[in-house]
Design an enzyme around this catalytic site. Structure first.
Site, PDB file in Angstrom:
ATOM      1  N   HIS A  95      29.539  60.221  55.208  1.00  0.00           N
ATOM      2  CA  HIS A  95      30.130  59.165  56.066  1.00  0.00           C
ATOM      3  C   HIS A  95      29.922  57.780  55.457  1.00  0.00           C
ATOM      4  O   HIS A  95      29.874  56.786  56.183  1.00  0.00           O
ATOM      5  CB  HIS A  95      29.538  59.176  57.481  1.00  0.00           C
ATOM      6  CG  HIS A  95      29.488  60.535  58.115  1.00  0.00           C
ATOM      7  ND1 HIS A  95      30.499  61.031  58.908  1.00  0.00           N
ATOM      8  CD2 HIS A  95      28.557  61.515  58.044  1.00  0.00           C
ATOM      9  CE1 HIS A  95      30.177  62.255  59.309  1.00  0.00           C
ATOM     10  NE2 HIS A  95      29.005  62.575  58.797  1.00  0.00           N
TER      11      HIS A  95
ATOM     12  N   SER B 212      40.023  37.044  37.405  1.00  0.00           N
ATOM     13  CA  SER B 212      40.940  36.480  38.396  1.00  0.00           C
ATOM     14  C   SER B 212      41.534  35.197  37.833  1.00  0.00           C
ATOM     15  O   SER B 212      40.913  34.528  37.013  1.00  0.00           O
ATOM     16  CB  SER B 212      40.159  36.195  39.675  1.00  0.00           C
ATOM     17  OG  SER B 212      40.752  35.127  40.384  1.00  0.00           O
TER      18      SER B 212
ATOM     19  N   LYS C  33      34.982  36.434  39.009  1.00  0.00           N
ATOM     20  CA  LYS C  33      35.447  37.788  39.289  1.00  0.00           C
ATOM     21  C   LYS C  33      35.500  38.688  38.050  1.00  0.00           C
ATOM     22  O   LYS C  33      35.827  38.257  36.964  1.00  0.00           O
ATOM     23  CB  LYS C  33      36.855  37.751  39.925  1.00  0.00           C
ATOM     24  CG  LYS C  33      36.894  37.185  41.319  1.00  0.00           C
ATOM     25  CD  LYS C  33      36.194  38.058  42.350  1.00  0.00           C
ATOM     26  CE  LYS C  33      37.028  39.263  42.730  1.00  0.00           C
ATOM     27  NZ  LYS C  33      38.175  38.912  43.565  1.00  0.00           N
TER      28      LYS C  33
END
Ligand code: ARG
Length: 460
Positions: free
Chosen positions: A156, A277, A283
């Site tokens: 999960h 980016s 990034k």
């Protein structure tokens, strides 16, 4: 240009309709298979006395020259041709005259195209098989390299139990090995020649189908002429295999995307497989993994398009079947591109074991082991499970972890606890002792690594 089938028509085909009907702009990629099929067909016609030795020799020479000219760019595809089969036959006739017009004896484009795609897919499947093998090799190498890196295993997407990173990677090896098996099965089933089924009913010429089949490397001939020209099961089967490969790649991609996020920081992808980016200088984006995840939908789409095109078709050939090719080609191209970038992305990826371990130390992922400890001292598992849960609640309240709870606290929940509980629930020990067959324990992982290695060796 006059169509080859122009005989019974009084008018030329409408221009729009002609373009609509034409498939050369995509089936031209099967030119090698088409020529190979024609060479075998001509050889068989000669052997069976249907074609003279002189004509057969002219055809042979003409086709080989066309092949060479297409390979080296001296000859361009005529985009006005109806399809690759018509183009090559017309070109052959242009070059060798009447003998070229005899090639299509005891054959139809229906069995011609059916044999072409089978050979095309057989070639592509061989390449995809090698790419899968390379990927499994790359994943296995990482699994060995990180067979001692403790991390939380998840269910999960919640921290569940401690595992080794190697175990997680070995799981992907098993998936890709099954994909390999599925691919090989599909190829085995596909490798029968439909050539000689002709338009749909076979032929009255004394042909030798087994001979062309063996010349073309098939394991035998298809048993029924109508099935021979109508069957596209092999396309659907291979696209199903590719869809499952993509599903596995996509799950792996999803994990790579998560693991390389700042929230996890379990791995770092190599600069050569990430992008920046245009605005945010910090990034480092896992674009390759994201694209693989994205392209998975494309391959499912190809499979769905193919199955849908086939589902309403009466036997035998229908022009709808021309639609099989773009779906098949797109799926082949996509799977190949994805595998080609995925394997080196994995090979160059670095794990960050310290971060993995840190994550493994929080989240109470040794709670099962606390219960197992009590079971070992005689308590039924359900009762032990309850006490372990209460201890976790205690930890949450005190903002601590199970390993740091004082022995008095343990004893206040059950007298079966002793000082050896700390060794028993140590995170590394928890992973280390799970040596049931297939478990994350080091012994078990060793067996798995051997298994994957043996599978790869058998594939060589
Ligand atoms: N271009 C056709 C295809 O891809 C070849 C077979 C054409 N056969 C026919 N009877 N029109 O399906």
């Amino acid at each position: 240009m006059d169509k080859m089938w122009a005989g019974r028509f009084l008018k030329a085909l409408d221009k729009e309709a002609d373009d609509f009907n034409s498939s050369i702009h995509f089936d031209c990629r099967m030119y090698r298979q088409d020529i190979r099929g024609s060479l075998a067909h001509a050889k068989m016609l000669e052997k069976c006395g249907i074609l003279s030795t002189e004509d057969a020799a002219l055809i042979q020479k003409g086709l080989n020259e066309i092949l060479q000219d297409l390979d080296n760019g001296a000859l361009q595809f005529d985009m006005d041709a109806e399809d690759i089969h018509m183009f090559i036959e017309a070109e052959l006739t242009k070059r060798i005259g009447d003998a070229g017009k005899r090639l299509h004896t005891a054959r139809s484009r229906n069995d011609q195209v059916a044999v072409d795609i089978r050979m095309y897919l057989r070639d592509e499947a061989a390449e995809i098989r090698s790419l899968l093998l390379a990927l499994i090799g790359a994943v296995l190498e990482k699994a060995e390299q990180y067979s001692g890196a403790i991390m939380p295993g998840y269910t999960h997407l919640q921290r569940a139990q401690p595992i080794y990173f190697g175990q997680q990677l070995l799981a992907y090896c098993m998936m890709f090995l099954r994909d390999l098996g599925r691919l090989e099965d599909a190829v085995k089933r596909m490798n029968f020649s439909p050539l000689g089924s002709c338009a749909l009913a076979g032929t009255s010429y004394p042909i030798d189908r087994a001979y062309t089949a063996s010349l073309l490397g098939f394991d035998g001939v298809t048993m029924n002429s109508i099935d021979g020209v109508s069957d596209r099961d092999f396309c659907a089967e291979l696209l199903s295999v590719f869809s499952i490969v993509m599903m596995h790649l996509s799950r792996f991609s999803e994990e790579i995307i998560l693991w390389s996020s700042f929230e996890f920081r379990f791995i770092e992808l190599d600069d050569s497989f990430t992008t920046g980016s245009s605005i945010m200088p910090q990034k480092k984006n896992p674009d390759m993994a994201e694209l693989v995840r994205g392209k998975t939908g494309r391959v499912y789409g190809d499979l769905t398009a193919l199955l849908t095109a086939l589902k309403g078709l009466p036997l035998a050939y229908n022009k709808d079947m021309q639609e099989d090719k773009e779906a098949v080609f797109d799926a082949v191209d996509t799977v190949k591109k994805c595998l080609k970038v995925f394997a080196p992305m994995i090979a160059t990826m670095k794990a960050l074991p310290a971060n993995m371990k840190k994550a493994a130390q929080t989240g109470f992922i040794n709670a099962t082991d606390v219960a197992d400890y009590l079971v070992g001292n005689g308590m039924p598992f359900r009762a032990a499970y309850k006490i372990s849960g209460q201890l976790v609640a205690e930890c949450i309240e005190k903002d601590t972890v199970l390993e740091a709870l004082p022995l008095e606290t343990y004893l206040s929940f059950s007298e079966l606890f002793g000082p050896d509980v700390y060794g028993f629930i140590n995170i590394e020990a928890c992973a280390e002792k799970r040596n049931s067959a297939g478990g994350t324990g080091k012994e078990s992982m060793k067996t798995q690594i051997e298994y994957v290695k043996n599978c790869l060796a058998d594939e060589k």
